[in-house]
Design a protein around this motif. Structure first.
Motif, mmCIF file in Angstrom:
data_model
loop_
_atom_site.group_PDB
_atom_site.id
_atom_site.type_symbol
_atom_site.label_atom_id
_atom_site.label_comp_id
_atom_site.label_asym_id
_atom_site.label_seq_id
_atom_site.Cartn_x
_atom_site.Cartn_y
_atom_site.Cartn_z
ATOM 1 N N GLU A 150 43.980 42.531 50.820
ATOM 2 C CA GLU A 150 43.252 41.945 49.691
ATOM 3 C C GLU A 150 42.350 42.981 49.013
ATOM 4 O O GLU A 150 42.352 43.109 47.781
ATOM 5 N N TRP A 154 42.722 44.350 45.063
ATOM 6 C CA TRP A 154 41.675 44.274 44.031
ATOM 7 C C TRP A 154 41.407 45.647 43.424
ATOM 8 O O TRP A 154 41.165 45.764 42.216
ATOM 9 N N GLU A 188 49.114 34.442 50.549
ATOM 10 C CA GLU A 188 48.315 35.432 49.821
ATOM 11 C C GLU A 188 48.330 35.171 48.318
ATOM 12 O O GLU A 188 47.332 35.398 47.635
ATOM 13 N N TRP A 192 44.555 34.996 46.898
ATOM 14 C CA TRP A 192 44.010 36.008 45.996
ATOM 15 C C TRP A 192 45.043 36.648 45.074
ATOM 16 O O TRP A 192 44.678 37.383 44.149
#
Length: 345
Positions: A150, A154, A188, A192
């Motif tokens: 994650e 990002w 997932e 996110w």
């Protein structure tokens, strides 16, 4: 450009045999130095010409200047070591030797902007540029630094947003994010994945596309598809979230797949880039087959939001086959276009 049912390809076209090894993913270049730069531009120019002469309305680069849709972008970033390689399982399907994230990732300069600017000079038609999506990028790496899928996603989303803004400034009309990983890592995607994709697309005036497919027509992917049963319902996870997202267009695999056409209803209101050409099959579709796929889709998407396309990229094909399939795509779209015009009279 056709105002109704504008045609497009998803990503890659085969490269000329003088530029790279044919019918091969990650094919090494046959040129180097200045000759490679010139050869890539020549190949891009040819790809534009072939799309235009075969009736493709939204023109792309055919990925002529990159070896691979994910790793070519990554190799221009800092924090990734291509000498330190690890074997990882990509999308839970096949093993590949991939580079390692060894530090904070960053983009020191634009990656594709010069190529996109060159593409813009070749045509006055709308142009589209594809970038890998954040989740698909992290799935094509070994991460020794962040140790969190994650967190790394990002970071990549921020980098992709920088690149996308530069592409937009270079004259790109449509920016596509490739996220085949959305069909595999469903938890997932919900936790996110869609949020990271929106971060990549944040603030863009260019139209945005997310492309979610079942992969190139290579053995690892076709073997996986054979295990998925009579109905492929993977899109059920991501489509409701994408319908609520800032992404303008959802690109999906359809022709010769086991994806139930009514799943398109889940993205009602979005533009739909519908795969009406099979990229895992050497048979060239007839225009009528393409038209039939489009007609069935029109029960679930308004005609002004349908973009006929290929299921995925065509890099593993030979050039004659891929170009014949492009002709079939545009001819099939024209059949349905005429039907819609007649029906509206």
């Amino acid at each position: 450009m056709s105002a109704l049912l504008p045609t497009s390809i998803v990503g890659s076209l085969p490269k000329p045999t003088w530029l790279a090894e044919p019918e091969t993913l990650w094919a090494p270049w046959k040129l180097e130095g200045d000759a490679l730069v010139e050869g890539k531009q020549d190949a891009l120019r040819i790809a534009v010409h072939e799309q235009r002469t075969r009736g493709i309305d939204i023109v792309s680069d055919g990925e002529q200047t990159r070896q691979h849709f994910v790793t070519t972008f990554i190799e221009h970033l800092s924090g990734v070591d291509f000498e330190q390689r690890e074997t990882v399982r990509i999308r839970d399907r096949y093993d590949a030797s991939v580079p390692t994230v060894v530090g904070a990732v960053g983009r020191e300069k634009a990656v594709f902007v010069d190529d996109a600017r060159f593409l813009r000079q070749q045509t006055d038609q709308p142009i589209k540029w594809a970038l890998p999506g954040p989740m698909t990028m992290i799935d094509t790496l070994y991460d020794r630094h962040y140790k969190s899928r994650e967190k790394l996603a990002w970071e990549f989303a921020t980098i992709l947003n920088q690149e996308a803004r530069d592409l937009e400034a270079a004259g790109v009309d449509i920016i596509q994010f490739d996220e085949p990983a959305f069909n595999v890592f469903h938890d997932e995607v919900q936790d996110w994945g869609v949020a990271a994709l929106e971060r990549a697309a944040e603030g863009l005036r260019a139209e945005t596309v997310v492309h979610i497919c079942y992969g190139y027509g290579i053995k690892a992917n076709t073997d996986w598809k054979a295990t998925l049963g009579a109905e492929w319902r993977q899109y059920e996870t991501s489509f409701p979230m994408l319908q609520r997202s800032i992404i303008d267009t959802v690109s999906l695999e359809s022709h010769h797949s086991h994806v139930p056409m009514d799943l398109i209803e889940l993205i009602r209101g979005k533009k739909v880039m519908l795969g009406a050409i099979d990229v895992a099959n050497d048979e060239v579709e007839t225009p009528e087959e393409v038209a039939d796929t489009l007609r069935r889709a029109l029960r679930f998407v308004d005609a002004d939001k349908l973009i006929p396309s290929t299921n995925c990229g065509m890099a593993p094909f030979n050039r004659d086959l891929s170009l014949a399939k492009l002709s079939a795509l545009s001819a099939g779209a024209e059949i349905v276009r005429e039907e819609l015009v007649v029906a509206a009279v």
